[in-house]
Design an enzyme around this catalytic site. Structure first.
Site, PDB file in Angstrom:
ATOM      1  N   ASN A   9       0.875  -1.179   0.000  1.00  0.00           N
ATOM      2  CA  ASN A   9       0.000   0.000   0.000  1.00  0.00           C
ATOM      3  C   ASN A   9       0.908   1.224   0.000  1.00  0.00           C
ATOM      4  OD1 ASN A   9      -1.757   2.095   0.550  1.00  0.00           O
ATOM      5  ND2 ASN A   9      -2.121   1.493   2.679  1.00  0.00           N
ATOM      6  N   LYS A  11       0.121   4.334  -0.200  1.00  0.00           N
ATOM      7  CA  LYS A  11      -0.442   5.555   0.398  1.00  0.00           C
ATOM      8  C   LYS A  11      -0.164   6.742  -0.537  1.00  0.00           C
ATOM      9  CE  LYS A  11       0.252   3.335   4.770  1.00  0.00           C
ATOM     10  NZ  LYS A  11       0.135   3.418   6.190  1.00  0.00           N
ATOM     11  N   HIS A  95      -9.474   1.533   4.514  1.00  0.00           N
ATOM     12  CA  HIS A  95      -8.198   1.607   5.234  1.00  0.00           C
ATOM     13  C   HIS A  95      -8.373   2.548   6.430  1.00  0.00           C
ATOM     14  CE1 HIS A  95      -4.078   2.670   6.242  1.00  0.00           C
ATOM     15  NE2 HIS A  95      -3.748   1.507   5.698  1.00  0.00           N
ATOM     16  N   GLU A  97      -6.685   4.856   7.606  1.00  0.00           N
ATOM     17  CA  GLU A  97      -6.434   6.284   7.339  1.00  0.00           C
ATOM     18  C   GLU A  97      -7.627   6.921   6.632  1.00  0.00           C
ATOM     19  OE1 GLU A  97      -2.659   5.627   5.440  1.00  0.00           O
ATOM     20  OE2 GLU A  97      -1.850   5.030   7.391  1.00  0.00           O
ATOM     21  N   GLU A 167      -5.619  -4.846  10.322  1.00  0.00           N
ATOM     22  CA  GLU A 167      -4.524  -3.923  10.613  1.00  0.00           C
ATOM     23  C   GLU A 167      -4.803  -3.178  11.917  1.00  0.00           C
ATOM     24  OE1 GLU A 167      -2.347  -2.682   6.763  1.00  0.00           O
ATOM     25  OE2 GLU A 167      -4.123  -1.444   6.922  1.00  0.00           O
ATOM     26  N   GLY A 173       2.626   2.015  10.704  1.00  0.00           N
ATOM     27  CA  GLY A 173       3.641   3.055  10.569  1.00  0.00           C
ATOM     28  C   GLY A 173       4.346   3.405  11.867  1.00  0.00           C
ATOM     29  N   SER A 212       3.306  -2.399  10.217  1.00  0.00           N
ATOM     30  CA  SER A 212       4.766  -2.500  10.415  1.00  0.00           C
ATOM     31  C   SER A 212       5.331  -3.862  10.017  1.00  0.00           C
ATOM     32  CB  SER A 212       5.143  -2.149  11.863  1.00  0.00           C
ATOM     33  OG  SER A 212       4.798  -0.802  12.143  1.00  0.00           O
TER      34      SER A 212
HETATM   35  P1  PGA Z   1       2.881   0.091   7.537  1.00  0.00           P
HETATM   36  O1  PGA Z   1       1.436   0.387   6.905  1.00  0.00           O
HETATM   37  O2  PGA Z   1       3.358  -1.226   6.962  1.00  0.00           O
HETATM   38  O3  PGA Z   1       3.740   1.258   7.108  1.00  0.00           O
HETATM   39  O4  PGA Z   1       2.707   0.005   9.008  1.00  0.00           O
HETATM   40  C1  PGA Z   1       0.494  -0.626   6.721  1.00  0.00           C
HETATM   41  C2  PGA Z   1      -0.761  -0.077   6.092  1.00  0.00           C
HETATM   42  O5  PGA Z   1      -1.172   1.043   6.436  1.00  0.00           O
HETATM   43  O6  PGA Z   1      -1.392  -0.735   5.256  1.00  0.00           O
END
Ligand code: PGA
Length: 249
Positions: A9, A11, A95, A97, A167, A173, A212
C-alpha cells in the site's frame, strides 16, 4: 487452499516517474515467483503506468479507494466504473487512514464493496482497532462489527472473491507489530465470523495482516494458520525490501 497474497500500500507516495522506476526494478526481482499473489495499491495518478509496467508479469494493481456512485457531482472522487474502464482489477476499502481522516464508515465500506463487485473489481476490506480500543479489550467487538456491517448483503459467490486485511491501527507506521500469536488470535476470530456469515466459503477468503510488516518479521507472521498474507505500507516502497517480504513466506 488459499494462495498467499502479499500486497503493498503506497499511500500518498510516489508519482508516475518513481512508479515506472520502481517496477523496472521490482518486476525482475519476483519474476520466478509463481505460487504467491503480489499486488500494489498505488495512487490514482500512477495506476495506468503501474498497469503498463506490470502487464507482462503476474503482479496485480489496485486503487486505494473509490466512490460507490456510478458518477455525479463528487469533486475529487473516482468511481469503480472509471477503475474498470482502465482495467484496474483491485481496490482497497476502508483503510484506517480513510476512516480516520476522510470519515469513512462501515456503511460507506459496505456501499463501496457492493459497487466494486458490480464492476467486477476485487475489494480488500481493512479492519482494525485503535490503541484505546486495544487497551480496553474491545478489539474483538470492533473488528466483528466492521466485518458484519461492511460485508452485509454479500452473496457467497461474492464473499469467495473477498479479501480481509486486519490492521491494528496502533501498529501502522509505528514500528510496533502485533505479536504473531495476537495477530493469529484476531485473524482466527475474523475467520470464525466469516464462517458464521458465509459457512464453508470462509475457508476460501484470504485474511492478511498489516501494521509494520518488514522483511525481519514477515516470515513469523505469515507462518500463522489464519494469516494468508500481508498488507505492507512503508516496506513496500523499496523494491528490494518488498521482494524480501514476498520471498520470506
Ligand atoms: P505500515 O502500513 O506497513 O507502514 O505500518 C500498513 C498499512 O497502512 O497498510
Amino acid at each position: 487452499m488459499r494462495t498467499p497474497l502479499l500486497a503493498g500500500n503506497w499511500k500518498m507516495y510516489k508519482g508516475p516517474e518513481e512508479t515506472k522506476a520502481f517496477f523496472k526494478e521490482f518486476v525482475p526481482l519476483v519474476a520466478d515467483i509463481k505460487e504467491k499473489d503480489i499486488l500494489f495499491f498505488v495512487p490514482f495518478i500512477d495506476l495506468q503506468d503501474a498497469l503498463l509496467e506490470t502487464a507482462s508479469s503476474k503482479i496485480g494493481i489496485g486503487a486505494q479507494n473509490a466512490h460507490w456512485e456510478k458518477e455525479g457531482a463528487y469533486t475529487g472522487e473516482i468511481s469503480m466504473g472509471m477503475l474498470r474502464e482502465i482495467q484496474c482489477p483491485w481496490v482497497l476499502i476502508g483503510h484506517s487512514e480513510r476512516r480516520q481522516y476522510f470519515a469513512e464508515t462501515n456503511e460507506s465500506t459496505r456501499l463501496k464493496i457492493q459497487s466494486a463487485f458490480a464492476h467486477e473489481i476485487y475489494p480488500i476490506l481493512c479492519v482494525g482497532e485503535s490503541l484505546e480500543e486495544h487497551e480496553a479489550g474491545k478489539t474483538e467487538e470492533k473488528v466483528i462489527t466492521q466485518i458484519k456491517e461492511g460485508l452485509a448483503g454479500l452473496s457467497s459467490e461474492e464473499a469467495k472473491k473477498m479479501t480481509i486485511a486486519y490492521e491494528p491501527i496502533w501498529a501502522i507506521g509505528t514500528g510496533k507489530t502485533a505479536t504473531s500469536e495476537d495477530a493469529q488470535t484476531v485473524c482466527q476470530i475474523l475467520r470464525n465470523t466469516l464462517r458464521e456469515l458465509f459457512g464453508d466459503t470462509a475457508e476460501c477468503i484470504r485474511i492478511l495482516y498489516g501494521g509494520s510488516v518488514k522483511p525481519e518479521n514477515s516470515a513469523e507472521l505469515l507462518s500463522q494458520p489464519d494469516i494468508d498474507g500481508a498488507l505492507v505500507g512503508g516496506a513496500s516502497l523499496k523494491a528490494e525490501d518488498f521482494a524480501k517480504i514476498v520471498k520470506s513466506c
